[in-house]
Design a protein around this motif. Structure first.
Motif, PDB file in Angstrom:
ATOM      1  N   GLN A 132       0.826  -1.205   0.000  1.00 17.79           N
ATOM      2  CA  GLN A 132       0.000   0.000   0.000  1.00 17.79           C
ATOM      3  C   GLN A 132       0.861   1.256   0.000  1.00 17.79           C
ATOM      4  OE1 GLN A 132      -2.704   0.244   3.284  1.00 17.79           O
ATOM      5  NE2 GLN A 132      -3.595   2.183   2.629  1.00 17.79           N
ATOM      6  N   GLY A 133       1.960   1.243   0.765  1.00 16.71           N
ATOM      7  CA  GLY A 133       2.846   2.392   0.799  1.00 16.71           C
ATOM      8  C   GLY A 133       3.490   2.676  -0.546  1.00 16.71           C
ATOM      9  N   LEU A 134       3.849   1.602  -1.255  1.00 15.85           N
ATOM     10  CA  LEU A 134       4.447   1.783  -2.572  1.00 15.85           C
ATOM     11  C   LEU A 134       3.433   2.319  -3.573  1.00 15.85           C
ATOM     12  CD1 LEU A 134       6.649  -1.439  -2.879  1.00 15.85           C
ATOM     13  CD2 LEU A 134       7.440   0.898  -2.501  1.00 15.85           C
ATOM     14  N   LEU A 135       2.224   1.776  -3.543  1.00  9.63           N
ATOM     15  CA  LEU A 135       1.213   2.196  -4.499  1.00  9.63           C
ATOM     16  C   LEU A 135       0.704   3.600  -4.224  1.00  9.63           C
ATOM     17  CD1 LEU A 135      -0.902  -1.033  -5.042  1.00  9.63           C
ATOM     18  CD2 LEU A 135       0.675   0.044  -6.638  1.00  9.63           C
ATOM     19  N   SER A 136       0.837   4.063  -3.005  1.00 14.01           N
ATOM     20  CA  SER A 136       0.404   5.420  -2.692  1.00 14.01           C
ATOM     21  C   SER A 136       1.207   6.441  -3.493  1.00 14.01           C
ATOM     22  CB  SER A 136       0.534   5.695  -1.198  1.00 14.01           C
ATOM     23  OG  SER A 136      -0.308   4.840  -0.460  1.00 14.01           O
ATOM     24  N   GLY A 137       2.469   6.126  -3.774  1.00 11.79           N
ATOM     25  CA  GLY A 137       3.277   7.015  -4.601  1.00 11.79           C
ATOM     26  C   GLY A 137       2.796   7.056  -6.038  1.00 11.79           C
ATOM     27  N   VAL A 138       2.203   5.955  -6.521  1.00  9.22           N
ATOM     28  CA  VAL A 138       1.677   5.913  -7.881  1.00  9.22           C
ATOM     29  C   VAL A 138       0.487   6.849  -8.030  1.00  9.22           C
ATOM     30  CG1 VAL A 138       0.756   4.382  -9.671  1.00  9.22           C
ATOM     31  CG2 VAL A 138       2.453   3.532  -8.055  1.00  9.22           C
ATOM     32  N   ASN A 139      -0.247   7.040  -6.946  1.00  8.51           N
ATOM     33  CA  ASN A 139      -1.464   7.845  -6.993  1.00  8.51           C
ATOM     34  C   ASN A 139      -1.187   9.277  -7.441  1.00  8.51           C
ATOM     35  OD1 ASN A 139      -4.266   7.887  -6.644  1.00  8.51           O
ATOM     36  ND2 ASN A 139      -4.093   8.809  -4.622  1.00  8.51           N
ATOM     37  N   LYS A 140       0.007   9.795  -7.155  1.00  7.74           N
ATOM     38  CA  LYS A 140       0.339  11.172  -7.521  1.00  7.74           C
ATOM     39  C   LYS A 140       0.426  11.357  -9.026  1.00  7.74           C
ATOM     40  CE  LYS A 140       4.160  11.323  -5.235  1.00  7.74           C
ATOM     41  NZ  LYS A 140       5.427  11.849  -4.653  1.00  7.74           N
ATOM     42  N   TYR A 141       0.767  10.309  -9.756  1.00  9.03           N
ATOM     43  CA  TYR A 141       0.982  10.420 -11.196  1.00  9.03           C
ATOM     44  C   TYR A 141      -0.144   9.786 -11.999  1.00  9.03           C
ATOM     45  CZ  TYR A 141       5.520  10.825  -8.933  1.00  9.03           C
ATOM     46  OH  TYR A 141       6.545  11.167  -8.082  1.00  9.03           O
ATOM     47  N   SER A 142      -1.223   9.381 -11.333  1.00 14.15           N
ATOM     48  CA  SER A 142      -2.318   8.695 -12.012  1.00 14.15           C
ATOM     49  C   SER A 142      -3.360   9.685 -12.504  1.00 14.15           C
ATOM     50  CB  SER A 142      -2.981   7.682 -11.074  1.00 14.15           C
ATOM     51  OG  SER A 142      -2.073   6.708 -10.645  1.00 14.15           O
ATOM     52  N   THR A 143      -4.139   9.248 -13.491  1.00 16.92           N
ATOM     53  CA  THR A 143      -5.299  10.011 -13.936  1.00 16.92           C
ATOM     54  C   THR A 143      -6.464   9.726 -12.990  1.00 16.92           C
ATOM     55  OG1 THR A 143      -6.074   8.222 -15.375  1.00 16.92           O
ATOM     56  CG2 THR A 143      -4.500   9.783 -16.316  1.00 16.92           C
ATOM     57  N   ALA A 144      -7.624  10.309 -13.288  1.00 20.01           N
ATOM     58  CA  ALA A 144      -8.803  10.070 -12.445  1.00 20.01           C
ATOM     59  C   ALA A 144      -9.184   8.592 -12.472  1.00 20.01           C
ATOM     60  CB  ALA A 144      -9.971  10.927 -12.930  1.00 20.01           C
ATOM     61  N   PHE A 145      -9.090   7.962 -13.650  1.00 21.32           N
ATOM     62  CA  PHE A 145      -9.388   6.533 -13.741  1.00 21.32           C
ATOM     63  C   PHE A 145      -8.390   5.713 -12.929  1.00 21.32           C
ATOM     64  CE2 PHE A 145     -11.384   8.087 -17.693  1.00 21.32           C
ATOM     65  CZ  PHE A 145     -12.652   7.549 -17.534  1.00 21.32           C
ATOM     66  N   GLY A 146      -7.124   6.125 -12.950  1.00 18.92           N
ATOM     67  CA  GLY A 146      -6.102   5.415 -12.193  1.00 18.92           C
ATOM     68  C   GLY A 146      -6.324   5.502 -10.696  1.00 18.92           C
ATOM     69  N   ARG A 147      -6.789   6.658 -10.223  1.00 18.80           N
ATOM     70  CA  ARG A 147      -7.061   6.793  -8.788  1.00 18.80           C
ATOM     71  C   ARG A 147      -8.277   5.964  -8.371  1.00 18.80           C
ATOM     72  NH1 ARG A 147      -4.828  11.977  -9.844  1.00 18.80           N
ATOM     73  NH2 ARG A 147      -6.803  12.821 -10.629  1.00 18.80           N
ATOM     74  N   ILE A 148      -9.278   5.897  -9.249  1.00 22.46           N
ATOM     75  CA  ILE A 148     -10.432   5.031  -8.957  1.00 22.46           C
ATOM     76  C   ILE A 148      -9.990   3.572  -8.932  1.00 22.46           C
ATOM     77  CG2 ILE A 148     -12.681   4.238  -9.795  1.00 22.46           C
ATOM     78  CD1 ILE A 148     -13.083   7.022 -10.999  1.00 22.46           C
ATOM     79  N   TRP A 149      -9.124   3.184  -9.880  1.00 20.57           N
ATOM     80  CA  TRP A 149      -8.606   1.810  -9.928  1.00 20.57           C
ATOM     81  C   TRP A 149      -7.862   1.476  -8.644  1.00 20.57           C
ATOM     82  CZ3 TRP A 149      -3.540   0.133  -9.595  1.00 20.57           C
ATOM     83  CH2 TRP A 149      -3.313  -1.214  -9.887  1.00 20.57           C
ATOM     84  N   LEU A 150      -7.064   2.406  -8.164  1.00 19.66           N
ATOM     85  CA  LEU A 150      -6.302   2.172  -6.943  1.00 19.66           C
ATOM     86  C   LEU A 150      -7.230   2.018  -5.739  1.00 19.66           C
ATOM     87  CD1 LEU A 150      -3.308   1.947  -6.205  1.00 19.66           C
ATOM     88  CD2 LEU A 150      -3.334   4.358  -5.590  1.00 19.66           C
ATOM     89  N   SER A 151      -8.307   2.806  -5.699  1.00 22.79           N
ATOM     90  CA  SER A 151      -9.267   2.687  -4.604  1.00 22.79           C
ATOM     91  C   SER A 151      -9.978   1.340  -4.635  1.00 22.79           C
ATOM     92  CB  SER A 151     -10.301   3.820  -4.684  1.00 22.79           C
ATOM     93  OG  SER A 151      -9.670   5.082  -4.588  1.00 22.79           O
ATOM     94  N   VAL A 152     -10.338   0.892  -5.839  1.00 19.07           N
ATOM     95  CA  VAL A 152     -10.998  -0.411  -5.974  1.00 19.07           C
ATOM     96  C   VAL A 152     -10.069  -1.528  -5.523  1.00 19.07           C
ATOM     97  CG1 VAL A 152     -11.947  -2.065  -7.639  1.00 19.07           C
ATOM     98  CG2 VAL A 152     -12.576   0.348  -7.787  1.00 19.07           C
ATOM     99  N   VAL A 153      -8.784  -1.430  -5.900  1.00 14.85           N
ATOM    100  CA  VAL A 153      -7.817  -2.467  -5.520  1.00 14.85           C
ATOM    101  C   VAL A 153      -7.685  -2.545  -4.003  1.00 14.85           C
ATOM    102  CG1 VAL A 153      -5.378  -3.092  -5.575  1.00 14.85           C
ATOM    103  CG2 VAL A 153      -6.528  -2.437  -7.673  1.00 14.85           C
ATOM    104  N   PHE A 154      -7.591  -1.402  -3.335  1.00 13.37           N
ATOM    105  CA  PHE A 154      -7.387  -1.405  -1.882  1.00 13.37           C
ATOM    106  C   PHE A 154      -8.654  -1.796  -1.121  1.00 13.37           C
ATOM    107  CE2 PHE A 154      -3.661   1.629  -2.364  1.00 13.37           C
ATOM    108  CZ  PHE A 154      -2.738   0.646  -2.037  1.00 13.37           C
ATOM    109  N   VAL A 155      -9.792  -1.202  -1.489  1.00 23.77           N
ATOM    110  CA  VAL A 155     -11.010  -1.401  -0.705  1.00 23.77           C
ATOM    111  C   VAL A 155     -11.677  -2.731  -1.029  1.00 23.77           C
ATOM    112  CG1 VAL A 155     -13.301  -0.473  -0.191  1.00 23.77           C
ATOM    113  CG2 VAL A 155     -11.368   1.081  -0.508  1.00 23.77           C
ATOM    114  N   PHE A 156     -11.849  -3.028  -2.312  1.00 26.10           N
ATOM    115  CA  PHE A 156     -12.634  -4.188  -2.709  1.00 26.10           C
ATOM    116  C   PHE A 156     -11.801  -5.442  -2.960  1.00 26.10           C
ATOM    117  CE2 PHE A 156     -15.249  -0.547  -3.963  1.00 26.10           C
ATOM    118  CZ  PHE A 156     -16.428  -0.864  -3.311  1.00 26.10           C
ATOM    119  N   ARG A 157     -10.480  -5.309  -2.934  1.00 28.30           N
ATOM    120  CA  ARG A 157      -9.674  -6.494  -3.194  1.00 28.30           C
ATOM    121  C   ARG A 157      -8.699  -6.775  -2.053  1.00 28.30           C
ATOM    122  NH1 ARG A 157      -7.896  -6.456  -9.471  1.00 28.30           N
ATOM    123  NH2 ARG A 157      -7.440  -8.637  -8.942  1.00 28.30           N
ATOM    124  N   VAL A 158      -7.803  -5.847  -1.783  1.00 30.79           N
ATOM    125  CA  VAL A 158      -6.823  -6.092  -0.723  1.00 30.79           C
ATOM    126  C   VAL A 158      -7.502  -6.173   0.643  1.00 30.79           C
ATOM    127  CG1 VAL A 158      -4.799  -5.168   0.460  1.00 30.79           C
ATOM    128  CG2 VAL A 158      -4.951  -5.007  -2.026  1.00 30.79           C
TER     129      VAL A 158
END
Length: 243
Positions: A7-33
């Protein structure tokens, strides 16, 4: 497995993501991890211990379990999460490479000079890296969905399976523990994975469309500049071609 580190590593990806990428990251953390760590691991924690076959033949139950469950759902989902999140680190590494180049450039030419307007801006090589990471993530998602369906022949777990693998003396009936609960979690994880695939595809189209719009806009500026200043190119430099 230390999911907090991931999660700490992926949080850095969030800064360079588009709106779709940030939604994808939220889905991965909340609904999967989160679902994987809090609930799914406990549901499958006793799957082998409660896999019961109507025989006392030594080794038959273990062999039948291995026959029907060659790889655990939990381990397959853990591999899937690792494989689909790792491509995002390509973007972080590329931005780190740009920042290092920027640091060396300023050390050589002065603090007031800049090599990049914004090292995290998705243009040039970083745009291709980001797009490539999306294609890799989508490929991994679809591959693991296919593997899950291929290995178990369905996303639905049956209540009873039949096994005649040696050393079982004959065709024996084996019963899976809590098949309904496991089927619900399987469909939930598959649905979350499909949602991530849809988000990745949307982001791919968004990136390509944005790139085409920027290129068209840049071409319009170049054309307008040449009409106003026939001897100059769109950057305001003298053209080497005769006017």
């Amino acid at each position: 497995m230390d999911w907090k580190f991931l999660q700490g590593l992926l949080s850095g990806v969030n800064k360079y993501s588009t709106a779709f990428g940030r939604i994808w990251l939220s889905v991965v953390f909340v609904f999967r991890v989160l679902v994987f760590v809090v609930a799914a691991e406990r549901v499958w924690s006793d799957d082998q211990g409660n896999f019961d076959c109507n025989t006392r033949q030594p080794g038959c139950t273990n062999i039948c379990y291995d026959h029907f469950f060659p790889i655990s759902h939990i381990r397959l989902w853990a591999l899937q999460l690792i494989f689909v999140t790792c491509p995002s680190f390509m973007v972080v590494l590329h931005v780190a490479y740009r920042e290092e180049r920027e640091r060396k450039y300023r050390a050589k030419h002065g603090e007031n000079t800049r090599l990049y307007d914004n090292p995290g801006q998705k243009h040039g090589g970083l745009w291709w890296t980001y797009l490539m990471s999306l294609f890799i993530k989508t490929t991994f998602e679809i591959t693991f969905l296919y593997l899950l369906h291929y290995v178990y022949d369905s996303f639905r777990l049956p209540r009873k399976v039949q096994c005649d693998v040696s050393p079982c003396p004959n065709l024996v009936d084996c019963y899976i523990a809590r098949p309904t609960e496991k089927t619900i979690f399987t469909y939930f994880m598959v649905g979350a994975s499909v949602l991530c695939v849809v988000l990745n595809i949307c982001e791919i189209f968004y990136l390509i469309a944005t790139r085409m719009v920027n290129l068209r806009h840049r071409g319009s500026i170049r054309t307008s500049s040449r009409k106003i200043h026939p001897g100059l190119d769109y950057d305001g430099c003298k053209s080497s071609l005769p006017s």
